[in-house]
Structure formats: C-alpha cells, structure tokens
Design a protein around this motif. Structure first.
Motif, PDB file in Angstrom:
ATOM      1  N   CYS B 274     -23.889 -18.388  17.659  1.00 40.31           N
ATOM      2  CA  CYS B 274     -23.991 -19.638  17.399  1.00 40.31           C
ATOM      3  C   CYS B 274     -25.237 -19.955  16.624  1.00 40.31           C
ATOM      4  O   CYS B 274     -26.311 -19.737  16.951  1.00 40.31           O
ATOM      5  CB  CYS B 274     -24.093 -20.415  18.772  1.00 40.31           C
ATOM      6  SG  CYS B 274     -24.574 -22.113  18.694  1.00 40.31           S
ATOM      7  N   SER B 275     -24.654 -20.673  15.367  1.00 42.20           N
ATOM      8  CA  SER B 275     -25.887 -20.999  14.364  1.00 42.20           C
ATOM      9  C   SER B 275     -26.640 -22.125  14.812  1.00 42.20           C
ATOM     10  O   SER B 275     -27.432 -22.794  14.117  1.00 42.20           O
ATOM     11  CB  SER B 275     -25.127 -21.166  13.077  1.00 42.20           C
ATOM     12  OG  SER B 275     -24.169 -22.152  13.077  1.00 42.20           O
ATOM     13  N   ARG B 276     -25.949 -22.806  15.985  1.00 36.78           N
ATOM     14  CA  ARG B 276     -26.668 -24.324  16.458  1.00 36.78           C
ATOM     15  C   ARG B 276     -26.491 -25.291  15.035  1.00 36.78           C
ATOM     16  O   ARG B 276     -27.236 -26.192  14.980  1.00 36.78           O
ATOM     17  CB  ARG B 276     -28.007 -24.164  16.740  1.00 36.78           C
ATOM     18  CG  ARG B 276     -28.013 -23.465  18.039  1.00 36.78           C
ATOM     19  CD  ARG B 276     -29.421 -23.367  18.673  1.00 36.78           C
ATOM     20  NE  ARG B 276     -29.714 -22.092  19.505  1.00 36.78           N
ATOM     21  CZ  ARG B 276     -30.562 -21.397  19.865  1.00 36.78           C
ATOM     22  NH1 ARG B 276     -31.567 -21.781  19.244  1.00 36.78           N
ATOM     23  NH2 ARG B 276     -30.360 -20.087  20.437  1.00 36.78           N
ATOM     24  N   CYS B 277     -25.388 -24.957  14.722  1.00 39.24           N
ATOM     25  CA  CYS B 277     -25.153 -26.174  13.294  1.00 39.24           C
ATOM     26  C   CYS B 277     -24.796 -27.329  14.027  1.00 39.24           C
ATOM     27  O   CYS B 277     -24.881 -28.511  12.938  1.00 39.24           O
ATOM     28  CB  CYS B 277     -23.751 -25.438  12.484  1.00 39.24           C
ATOM     29  SG  CYS B 277     -22.274 -25.461  13.433  1.00 39.24           S
ATOM     30  N   GLY B 278     -24.237 -27.440  15.230  1.00 44.68           N
ATOM     31  CA  GLY B 278     -23.920 -28.966  15.894  1.00 44.68           C
ATOM     32  C   GLY B 278     -22.886 -29.254  15.150  1.00 44.68           C
ATOM     33  O   GLY B 278     -22.428 -30.637  15.775  1.00 44.68           O
ATOM     34  N   ILE B 279     -21.935 -28.706  14.633  1.00 41.60           N
ATOM     35  CA  ILE B 279     -20.631 -29.215  14.420  1.00 41.60           C
ATOM     36  C   ILE B 279     -19.749 -29.527  15.496  1.00 41.60           C
ATOM     37  O   ILE B 279     -18.909 -30.439  15.658  1.00 41.60           O
ATOM     38  CB  ILE B 279     -19.981 -28.311  13.333  1.00 41.60           C
ATOM     39  CG1 ILE B 279     -20.613 -28.353  11.852  1.00 41.60           C
ATOM     40  CG2 ILE B 279     -18.613 -28.688  12.943  1.00 41.60           C
ATOM     41  CD1 ILE B 279     -20.175 -27.380  11.201  1.00 41.60           C
ATOM     42  N   CYS B 280     -20.036 -28.909  16.557  1.00 35.85           N
ATOM     43  CA  CYS B 280     -19.476 -29.165  17.766  1.00 35.85           C
ATOM     44  C   CYS B 280     -19.661 -30.665  18.601  1.00 35.85           C
ATOM     45  O   CYS B 280     -18.992 -30.676  19.534  1.00 35.85           O
ATOM     46  CB  CYS B 280     -19.467 -27.854  18.683  1.00 35.85           C
ATOM     47  SG  CYS B 280     -21.201 -27.407  19.021  1.00 35.85           S
ATOM     48  N   PRO B 297     -21.293 -27.184  23.343  1.00 38.67           N
ATOM     49  CA  PRO B 297     -21.473 -25.932  23.081  1.00 38.67           C
ATOM     50  C   PRO B 297     -22.977 -25.574  22.668  1.00 38.67           C
ATOM     51  O   PRO B 297     -23.681 -24.676  23.142  1.00 38.67           O
ATOM     52  CB  PRO B 297     -20.416 -25.436  22.231  1.00 38.67           C
ATOM     53  CG  PRO B 297     -19.295 -26.324  22.694  1.00 38.67           C
ATOM     54  CD  PRO B 297     -19.980 -27.729  23.014  1.00 38.67           C
ATOM     55  N   VAL B 298     -23.326 -26.073  21.691  1.00 39.29           N
ATOM     56  CA  VAL B 298     -24.517 -26.052  20.774  1.00 39.29           C
ATOM     57  C   VAL B 298     -25.836 -25.879  21.940  1.00 39.29           C
ATOM     58  O   VAL B 298     -26.461 -24.970  21.963  1.00 39.29           O
ATOM     59  CB  VAL B 298     -24.932 -26.918  19.931  1.00 39.29           C
ATOM     60  CG1 VAL B 298     -24.771 -28.208  20.085  1.00 39.29           C
ATOM     61  CG2 VAL B 298     -26.208 -26.476  19.033  1.00 39.29           C
ATOM     62  N   LEU B 301     -24.832 -23.062  25.026  1.00 36.95           N
ATOM     63  CA  LEU B 301     -24.997 -21.735  24.529  1.00 36.95           C
ATOM     64  C   LEU B 301     -26.526 -21.483  24.609  1.00 36.95           C
ATOM     65  O   LEU B 301     -26.948 -20.258  24.999  1.00 36.95           O
ATOM     66  CB  LEU B 301     -24.238 -21.572  23.256  1.00 36.95           C
ATOM     67  CG  LEU B 301     -22.775 -21.649  23.140  1.00 36.95           C
ATOM     68  CD1 LEU B 301     -22.285 -21.142  21.964  1.00 36.95           C
ATOM     69  CD2 LEU B 301     -21.897 -20.728  24.468  1.00 36.95           C
ATOM     70  N   CYS B 327     -15.642 -25.364  15.777  1.00 31.01           N
ATOM     71  CA  CYS B 327     -16.696 -24.292  15.663  1.00 31.01           C
ATOM     72  C   CYS B 327     -16.397 -23.299  14.448  1.00 31.01           C
ATOM     73  O   CYS B 327     -15.450 -22.653  14.582  1.00 31.01           O
ATOM     74  CB  CYS B 327     -17.201 -23.462  16.874  1.00 31.01           C
ATOM     75  SG  CYS B 327     -17.984 -22.269  16.604  1.00 31.01           S
ATOM     76  N   PRO B 328     -17.494 -23.302  13.311  1.00 29.70           N
ATOM     77  CA  PRO B 328     -16.975 -22.392  12.122  1.00 29.70           C
ATOM     78  C   PRO B 328     -16.982 -20.897  12.622  1.00 29.70           C
ATOM     79  O   PRO B 328     -16.638 -20.216  11.687  1.00 29.70           O
ATOM     80  CB  PRO B 328     -18.100 -22.918  11.312  1.00 29.70           C
ATOM     81  CG  PRO B 328     -19.037 -23.613  12.134  1.00 29.70           C
ATOM     82  CD  PRO B 328     -18.491 -24.115  13.292  1.00 29.70           C
ATOM     83  N   VAL B 329     -17.722 -20.665  13.713  1.00 29.31           N
ATOM     84  CA  VAL B 329     -17.744 -19.229  14.137  1.00 29.31           C
ATOM     85  C   VAL B 329     -16.685 -18.705  14.852  1.00 29.31           C
ATOM     86  O   VAL B 329     -16.511 -17.576  15.228  1.00 29.31           O
ATOM     87  CB  VAL B 329     -19.249 -18.974  14.751  1.00 29.31           C
ATOM     88  CG1 VAL B 329     -19.511 -17.454  14.794  1.00 29.31           C
ATOM     89  CG2 VAL B 329     -20.463 -19.586  14.066  1.00 29.31           C
ATOM     90  N   LEU B 331     -16.231 -19.215  18.041  1.00 27.43           N
ATOM     91  CA  LEU B 331     -16.310 -18.888  19.296  1.00 27.43           C
ATOM     92  C   LEU B 331     -15.675 -19.151  20.388  1.00 27.43           C
ATOM     93  O   LEU B 331     -15.069 -20.118  20.165  1.00 27.43           O
ATOM     94  CB  LEU B 331     -18.006 -19.197  19.642  1.00 27.43           C
ATOM     95  CG  LEU B 331     -19.058 -18.963  18.697  1.00 27.43           C
ATOM     96  CD1 LEU B 331     -20.440 -19.337  19.258  1.00 27.43           C
ATOM     97  CD2 LEU B 331     -19.362 -17.379  18.629  1.00 27.43           C
ATOM     98  N   LEU B 333     -15.563 -20.756  23.150  1.00 25.99           N
ATOM     99  CA  LEU B 333     -16.572 -21.558  24.018  1.00 25.99           C
ATOM    100  C   LEU B 333     -16.042 -21.795  25.271  1.00 25.99           C
ATOM    101  O   LEU B 333     -16.790 -22.029  26.264  1.00 25.99           O
ATOM    102  CB  LEU B 333     -16.722 -22.748  23.199  1.00 25.99           C
ATOM    103  CG  LEU B 333     -17.086 -22.695  21.735  1.00 25.99           C
ATOM    104  CD1 LEU B 333     -17.342 -23.865  21.080  1.00 25.99           C
ATOM    105  CD2 LEU B 333     -18.500 -21.963  21.863  1.00 25.99           C
TER     106      LEU B 333
HETATM  107  S1  SF4 Z   1     -20.067 -25.556  16.288  1.00 23.41           S
HETATM  108 FE1  SF4 Z   1     -20.055 -23.300  17.009  1.00 23.41          FE
HETATM  109  S2  SF4 Z   1     -21.681 -22.425  15.712  1.00 23.41           S
HETATM  110 FE2  SF4 Z   1     -22.091 -24.827  15.537  1.00 23.41          FE
HETATM  111  S3  SF4 Z   1     -23.378 -25.222  17.155  1.00 23.41           S
HETATM  112 FE3  SF4 Z   1     -21.623 -25.453  17.868  1.00 23.41          FE
HETATM  113  S4  SF4 Z   1     -21.031 -23.558  19.201  1.00 23.41           S
HETATM  114 FE4  SF4 Z   1     -22.565 -23.085  17.820  1.00 23.41          FE
END
Ligand code: SF4
Ligand code: SF4
Ligand code: SF4
Lengths: 336, 593
Positions: B274-280, B297-298, B301, B327-329, B331, B333
């Motif tokens: 998780c890059s903690r991009c915060g998109i979620c 999730p950010v 996780l 989530c771009p990765v 995951l 979740l």
């Molecule tokens: S969108 Fe995915 S990668 Fe980005 S913060 Fe949320 S869980 Fe992490």
C-alpha cells in the motif's frame, strides 16, 4: 370572487369548525378534494370508547354542513396558496383563484400504507388486512378470511407504521391501541368461536373508558394479548398466514398460523397536509403542520390568517379533533 | 581508490540498509506463506501468467495506468516520478557502462557527472546521453513539483481528501523531494566547470560563476548523496516500501496466490504494497457521508503494518468494496479487514444444534431455490420467484422456505469463520443430498457465499437475475415491456462482489425503460445496510442510504429496482418510494400462455 373564510378539508374537524363559524354569523367556504365529505369517518363502523355507530356521527356532520352560511365545494382540491397584500390567494385544481381573509387548514391524515412493511405481507397475502379493511368488514357485519370463510383465528398487530424508525415514523398514532381492542371485541361479538390475539409493544389505554374496554376484552371476550412485535408473515398453501414473533414477556420465539392478520396502521399527514404546510412554510416534524405554540396557540400559525385544526397537526382521536375544531373557530373569531 | 569521494558514503550506507532490510523482509514473509499459497506459486511458476505479471508490473508500477484512469494529473504525478526515475537509473547505468572502465562501483553511475568530466572523449554518444538524462530529470522534477502543489491544493489531482501521513512518512517524502533538485544543482555546478552537461544542467550551470561552482560543487554532491541515503534508509520502514513490494504482489497474485481467512505472509506483502496514496479515501461512504476519518484502508493497513491495529477500525467498514475498486495496487482490502475480525475461537458450542433438525429432501429433477434469510422479510421477492418458476413450468425446491439455515456469510464477514463453516457444512450436505444440479438464490450475499466460500462441485449456482435473464432469452417466459422508467441499484455483493452487472440490466430492459444513473456498476453507492458494518447507527446508515438514493432518484424514475433483498429493505426505509426487486418487476409483466 371574495370569500371571508376558507376551510380546506371536510372531515369532522373542517365541518365542525365551519359550523361553529356559520352559527356565529360568518360565511364560510369548505373545499374538499373528494366529492363526498367525511371520507375517513364513512368507513368506520363503531366508535370507541362507547361503540356509538359512526353513521350517527356522519349524519350529524352532514346536517351541520347544510348550514345556509356554508358553501360546500366537494371534488375541488387546493393546489397552492400564497399570501398577497394581506390576503390569502388559493389556487384550485381547476386553476381558479380564490381570494380570502382567513384560511383554516383541516387537511387531516392519511392511513399508513401497510405495504411499506413488506415483511408483514400486506398486498402479497390475502390473509393480511389493515385496520381499515377490518373496519369495512365490521361495517358490513361480516368478517371473512382470504377465501371467504369465517375465520377461526384473528391476530391484530399494533404499531404498524408508528413508533418505527425503519419507516421514519417515531411517533405514536394514539388511536390504534384502543381501536384494536374495540375491533377485537366486535370480531368476538360476531364470531364468538374465533380465537383473537393482539400483539403489542405496550398498550396505551389513555382515554376515558379505554381501560374498561381493555379489561372487558380480556374478561368478557377472552381476547389474548401477547407482548411482542411480529417480525415476519408468510402465506401458507391453504390461504392462512404464518407469523413469527417473539413473546417478550416469556422471551420465547413463537410461530402461529392465523386466518387473518390485521395490521393496525398508524396516521401520517395526508398529501394535502404535507403539500400545503410546505407551501406555507409551517411544515413540522414528519410532515405534519406546525402550530405556533402547543400550549397557548395551538390553532394559530406563524402566518397571519392561517389556522390549523385536527389531525393535520398530529395524530388525534375524534373527540379531540372536534374540540380542536371549535377552538380553531374561536381563535379566528377572536382576531376579528 | 579511483572513482571515490567521501561524499558517496551516505548514499552507499543508505543503499546497504535498504537492500538488507528488503531481503530480510521478503524472506521472512515468504516463509509465512501457507502451504497452499506456496504450492500455487510452484504450480504456476512456468506459465504465461509470468508474462502477464511482467506486463502488469510495467503498467502499474511504472506507467501507473490505473491511476491515470482515475485522474490524468494524478497519473502524471505518480508516473513521471516512477518512470522518470526508473529510466534515469537505467540510462545512467548504461551510460556508466560505456564511459567508465574499471573501478565501476555502485555509486559511479549515480554520481557519473562528478566522476567523468569529459565523456565525449571516451564515448561518442555521450552528448546524446547528457541530453536524454537532463530531459528525464526534468520529467521527474515536474512530477515532484506537482506533488508539492498537490500537498497544498489537492483538487489539482482530483482528490478531495489526501492521506494524513505520519511524521516519519513525511520525513521520507521530503527527502525524496529533495533528491532531484539537489541532483540538478550538483550536476549543474559540475557542468559549469566541465563540458559534461546537457541542455538543462548547462542552462542552470551558466547561472553559477566559476568561483561559486568550485566552492559549491562538492557540498552539492554531498547533499544529493545525503538525501538519497536518507530516503533509501527510510524506505523499508516507510510507505515507500511499496516500491519493493508492489511487484512481488503482482507476481504472486498472477500466480494464483489469494488472501486466506487468517493473516499470512502474503498479507504482509499486501500491507507493505500500500503506497498510502489515499485514493481509497474519497469514495468510501463512511468518509463521504459520515466523515469517519480513520477507517479507510490507507489508515487501516498502516495500523496493522505498524502493529497498532484498532479493533474499532477493523469493525467500522461496510465491506462494500468501493475502495477496492479504486485501489491502484489492487489490494484485497476486504479480506484483510475480515482477517482482523477474527472471532472464530469464540465458544459457541451448542448454538448450532438445531441444524440437525433440518431434514434432507430429494429434489432430483428440480432446481433448488434458496431465498436467503433476508428474503423472508421481503416476501414480495420470493412470491414473485414462485410466479416466475410456475410461468416457466419449472419444478423447484424452495430449500429454505421452512426451517432455513443461513448461508453463513453474515457470520463470516463478522469474523466468525469457524461458526460460518458449520452452517456451510450443513447447507452443503442439504444441497448435495437433494440432487439438484442448479441452485438459484435471490440474495447476492448467499450467492457470493455459495460461489466463493462453498465447494459445490456439480451444482451450478445462479443469482436469480442470471436465471431470469436465461428464461427470457430462451423464451421460456415472456414479459411485456412496460413504459415505466427504472433505475437500477447495483448491490455491493452482486456487482463489486461477484461481477454481475449485465444480467439484471438485461432483465430490466426487457420489462421497462432502464435509465442510467451517475454512479453505477463498480462505482455504485452502497445502500448503507451492508452486513459488513455492525457498528454504525441506524441514523448513520440512513445518511449513506440517502446518498445512494439521490443518485438513483436523480433521473426521476417510476421504479427503483435492485437485485438484493437487503438493498430493497434499506432503500425503502423511511420513505415511500417505489423500490422493487427485479423478480417483482418481471413477475408483474409475465404473460401466461
Ligand atoms: S488506494 Fe490502495 S494503495 Fe492507495 S492508500 Fe488505499 S489501500 Fe493503499
Ligand atoms: S396507539 Fe398503540 S398501536 Fe397505535 S402507535 Fe400508539 S402504541 Fe402503537
Ligand atoms: S469497504 Fe467500503 S466502507 Fe469499507 S473502507 Fe472500503 S469503501 Fe469504506
């Protein structure tokens, strides 16, 4: 066209208010969206707490409506109202504009639509009816089950659409407890062999004579009260209704099949009440109309020349509606 | 030593820490894979999946394709830094290979301009390299600038809320941001002294006087090395570990590794990916409608990764899956959330004794119908299904009409994995013993459970929308198309959960005029009553529901249709809108021949 006073709604409250004003020498026009007045009352058989025949009352109100100072305009609904230059201007569904000094809102309630509680099966299983349907059967003097036979078991369920945050109505409708007791007794009078149950959350026998009906319903008529809400109803192949409930006094779940399940539907503001209260900016909780002050000015609104009476404000029983109508008439006269 | 200067030490130390920490973590996590997960990897190792994984890694870790799809600016921000830097490293290594012979230490490629003053003398392409490297540096710098702008003005990348980072993550971020301006400054200083610059470094270098350049050159290279060292050393312990975990996660996933009921080594990989991009954050209904700020999730996780998991955060989630779509990765979740709710060990002995009373039924030659517990509260749906079966002339076995056994998924989602398995065992036996070949359910919760959590080999499980769509297509039932307008609510469990979007729409289009809504399919809004969350209040559920309703009522439909008894109840709460299940919509329009 000029009118001194307009009353919207020809139920018991509208007619009573009109009559009071008429005998005091005022000219009143009463608008009613249905052709015939007294829509709700006409479908009642007997009235609590003394089992007066509803038709007697209906007749009395009809006579009152005949007063020479009252103009009755049935089949006309008011679709809009607006305050202009110190007077009210009302628009009818025919596009007519009516100009008047004062308006009394007597637009009343509508019964809760029981099909919104889908788990109770109204509209899906023929054995599930509402208190209104039951009242009509009592009016005809013949209570039957879904296949037209005499029922051997009837179950009433209280608080349908009232005291229920799931449907958005947290309030008590005030009249259904005693109505259920009354209807249960009447059913028992017609069908002494039938078993009658009432499922309740708690019983609100607040009025004069109510407690007596409640007691007599148990002692003299053998009606059985079960504390607990019915969680679901399902139709059976032979046209009966199977209900699931929890008896909250014993803490045990129960299943029962019954010929008729009667849903004691609560009161909601009628369409007219919602719409006109909204147009006038006096919309209160749950869409009922809001008076200026519950204690001192319960017939007056924040709008000049606009008065309220009856169950457009909150659930009310007939006795209260009638007194309230008189007091609305009095408030209006005082301001003259 | 040739090609050495003390300033390379911070970089080298940082790199050693980074590589050592990564290796230790990777190996440790891998050892915690379950035997099934490991055998999956072995089984699929030599397969086309490997190539797919490679393609996905390039697409996502470098190009950031999914982020681009969400927002162009955000995609550019991530892509320019990742791809730009990656190319800088690769091109730099190639260039160093051509220009430096002997004593080619790891740092030489990184600080090449410092060590090779006259590249043209050793490599004929040096000039081209210089221009390319400068352009790449500019690309990265533009990404960093955008990141800086984003941190003060999120809207520029289409985000309403951004992650609230820990102090350590911020520290790592600032050291990352520092690297590229420092590199530009250092290379420019050198370029003003020697003929080894490209267009950018030459231009910046021309701002230096020779004296300043002489004075500043070494300290600037030192700062560049220092910021690299700091960033590298903080990477394995900060959110930037995702750079080294995203790729393995993609490979494992492509090789068939999945989350399990309990946390495994794979979970550890996912946590760090998780890059903690915060998109979620933005689209989570708990954020959007209730302003619950710490449960997405950010944060969830992150809390687990740093070993301070909060039970409340684990519980406060609808399991609606909206975040997972974003989530771009990619995951998993929901599964990680479920793992944290582990209540399997709770003693519930005796609770399931009643199961023995439910008797088997011989249903050979019929289809099975499972209404689901919720359908008992929406008899409109089950009655409509009966009508549809009758119209199709289909004999059926209404499996849970009396004495129903729950599918187990509500328990499962709440972490009662052992208890849920008990119910599954019973239902599996009932279904297998009955002899049905097709099992139809009206409830997406049961549907997801039957298809994913049960092992029902030989039994085809269908959601009633699939079944009805099949009946209509094959002409086994005939419906008249009405002119009522309909909007459709995608239930989380059916849409995002099981990927069923088209069949309900086909059925509705056959029965009425289906209108589009602003947010549908995988972007549909949760009705608020998802069984995943037992923490939020009725009022809070109401706010989420009202959001969903405002989307559904916007085109002013006559009917709002859905395919889930739970959603139907939820959407109809506190209003008198006309909410119907697709089965009811169809049952009203059946023509009996
Ligand atoms: S969108 Fe995915 S990668 Fe980005 S913060 Fe949320 S869980 Fe992490
Ligand atoms: S009067 Fe009785 S039945 Fe009616 S809402 Fe109140 S408590 Fe319920
Ligand atoms: S599953 Fe839904 S409620 Fe839970 S975090 Fe994701 S978007 Fe929010």
């Amino acid at each position: 066209m000029k009118h001194n006073i307009v009353i919207i709604g020809a139920g018991p409250s509208g007619i009573e208010a009109a009559h009071c004003l008429a005998v005091s020498g005022e000219h009143v026009t009463v608008f009613e969206k249905m052709e015939d007045p007294l829509e709700n009352l006409r479908n009642k058989a007997f009235l609590f707490p003394d089992f007066t025949s509803a038709s007697e009352l209906t007749e009395t109100f009809r006579t009152k409506l005949q007063h020479p100072y009252i103009t009755y305009r049935g089949g006309t609904s008011i679709t809009d109202m607006e305050r202009m230059d110190g007077r009210w201007v009302l628009t009818t569904d025919r596009g007519e504009k009516i100009d008047t000094d004062d308006v009394i809102l007597a637009t009343g309630y509508r019964p809760f639509d029981a099909s919104r509680k889908e788990e109770l099966g109204y509209g899906i299983y023929n054995g599930v009816v509402t208190s209104l349907d039951m009242e009509k059967m009592l009016l005809r003097g013949r209570v039957v089950n879904s296949i037209g036979d005499l029922p051997s078991r009837v179950a009433f369920l209280q608080c349908v659409g009232s005291r229920d945050s799931k449907v958005g109505n947290n309030y008590c409708s005030k009249v259904c407890c005693i109505t259920a007791a009354k209807q249960a007794v009447e059913v028992k009078k017609l069908l002494p062999e039938a078993e009658v149950f009432i499922f309740y959350m708690d019983l609100r026998m607040w009025g004069q004579g109510f407690e007596e009906i409640y007691r007599s319903s148990q002692q003299d008529y053998g009606i059985r009260y079960i504390r607990g809400r019915i969680s679901e109803a399902a139709g059976t192949f032979d046209g009966k209704v199977q209900i699931k409930a929890e008896d909250t006094l014993t803490g045990l779940p129960m299943k029962m099949s019954t010929d008729l399940l009667v849903l004691m539907v609560g009161m909601e503001p009628s369409e007219g009440t919602r719409m006109l209260a909204g147009r006038c900016g006096i919309c209160g909780e749950y869409g009922f109309a809001r008076s200026e002050n519950r204690h001192l000015y319960d017939n007056v609104t924040s709008r000049e020349g606009l008065y309220l009476c009856g169950s457009c404000k909150r659930p009310m029983c007939l006795e209260d509606v009638i007194s309230d109508a008189r007091s609305a008439a009095m408030e209006l006269l005082k301001s003259r | 030593m040739k090609n050495f200067s003390p300033f390379v030490i911070p970089f080298t130390v940082g790199l050693i820490i980074l590589l050592a920490a990564c290796c230790i973590k990777w190996v440790r996590w891998y050892r915690h894979f379950t035997p099934v997960q490991k055998s999956q990897i072995r089984k699929n190792l030599i397969s086309v999946n490997l190539i797919r994984a490679l393609v996905e890694s390039v697409n996502e870790c470098l190009l950031h394709h999914r982020v681009f799809r969400r927002n162009l600016m955000l995609g550019y921000m991530h892509g320019s830094i990742a791809l730009g830097w990656f190319l800088l490293i690769v091109t730099g290594a190639v260039e160093a290979g051509l220009e430096v012979h002997g004593d080619r230490h790891v740092w030489v490629a990184v600080f090449l301009r410092y060590f090779v003053h006259d590249p043209e003398a050793v490599c004929p392409y040096a000039g081209i390299f210089a221009q390319v490297m400068d352009s790449l540096l500019l690309v990265v710098l533009s990404g960093v600038s955008l990141a800086f702008v984003k941190s003060v003005y999120h809207k520029v990348v289409g985000m309403r809320k951004v992650t609230r980072h820990t102090a350590f993550d911020l520290f790592a971020k600032y050291s990352l941001w520092f690297i590229f301006p420092m590199r530009l400054a250092a290379e420019s200083a050198t370029a003003s002294l020697y003929p080894n610059g490209g267009w950018l470094t030459d231009a910046v270098g021309s701002l230096f006087s020779v004296e300043t350049a002489r004075l500043m050159e070494l300290p600037l290279w030192g700062l560049y090395s220092f910021s690299l060292g700091l960033f590298f050393a903080s990477m394995p312990f900060s959110r930037y570990m995702h750079i080294f975990t995203e790729v393995p996660v993609i490979f494992f996933r492509r090789l068939g590794v999945r989350e399990t009921d309990r946390r495994s080594g794979y979970t550890m990989y996912e946590l760090s990916a998780c890059s903690r991009c915060g998109i979620c954050i933005d689209d989570c209904p708990l954020n959007r409608d209730l302003d619950h700020k710490t449960v997405q999730p950010v944060y969830f996780l992150r809390d687990i990764r740093y070993k301070r998991p909060q039970l409340e955060t684990a519980e406060d989630c609808l399991m609606c899956g909206r975040c997972q779509v974003e989530c771009p990765v990619g995951l998993d979740l929901i599964s990680i959330r479920r793992q944290m709710r582990d209540r399997g060990t709770l003693d519930t002995a005796g609770t399931y004794d009643y199961l023995e009373k439910v008797k088997p039924f011989n249903a050979i030659g019929r289809v099975g119908y499972f209404g689901g517990c919720m359908s008992h509260l929406t008899p409109g749906i089950t009655e409509s299904m009966k009508k549809i079966f009758d119209a199709a002339g289909q004999k059926y076995w209404y499996m849970d009409e009396n004495g129903s056994v729950c599918c187990g998924r509500p328990l499962y989602q709440q972490g009662f994995s052992v208890q849920a398995a008990e119910l599954r065992r019973k239902n599996t036996r009932l279904i297998k013993d009955s002899g049905v070949k097709i099992l139809i359910t009206s409830c997406p919760i049961c549907y997801q459970s039957f298809t994913k959590e049960y092992r029902l080999e030989g039994v085809k499980v269908m959601h009633h929308s699939e079944y009805i769509a099949g009946l209509i297509a094959s002409g086994r039932i005939v419906v008249t198309r009405g002119d009522e307008s309909i909007t459709y609510h995608d239930p989380c469990e059916l849409g995002r959960g099981c990927g069923i979007y088209d069949e309900p729409r086909k059925v509705l289009e056959a029965s009425g005029r289906l209108l589009k809504t602003g947010q549908e399919r995988e972007k549909s809004l949760c009705c608020g009553h998802n069984l995943g969350n037992t923490l939020i209040s009725f009022e809070e559920q109401g706010k989420i529901r009202d959001s969903a309703l405002s989307n559904l009522t916007a085109p002013a439909p006559d009917i709002i249709a859905t395919g889930c008894p739970m959603c139907k109840k939820a959407l109809g709460t506190g209003n008198d809108l006309k909410i119907m299940d697709i089965a009811e919509v169809v049952a009203r329009r059946l023509i009996f021949s």
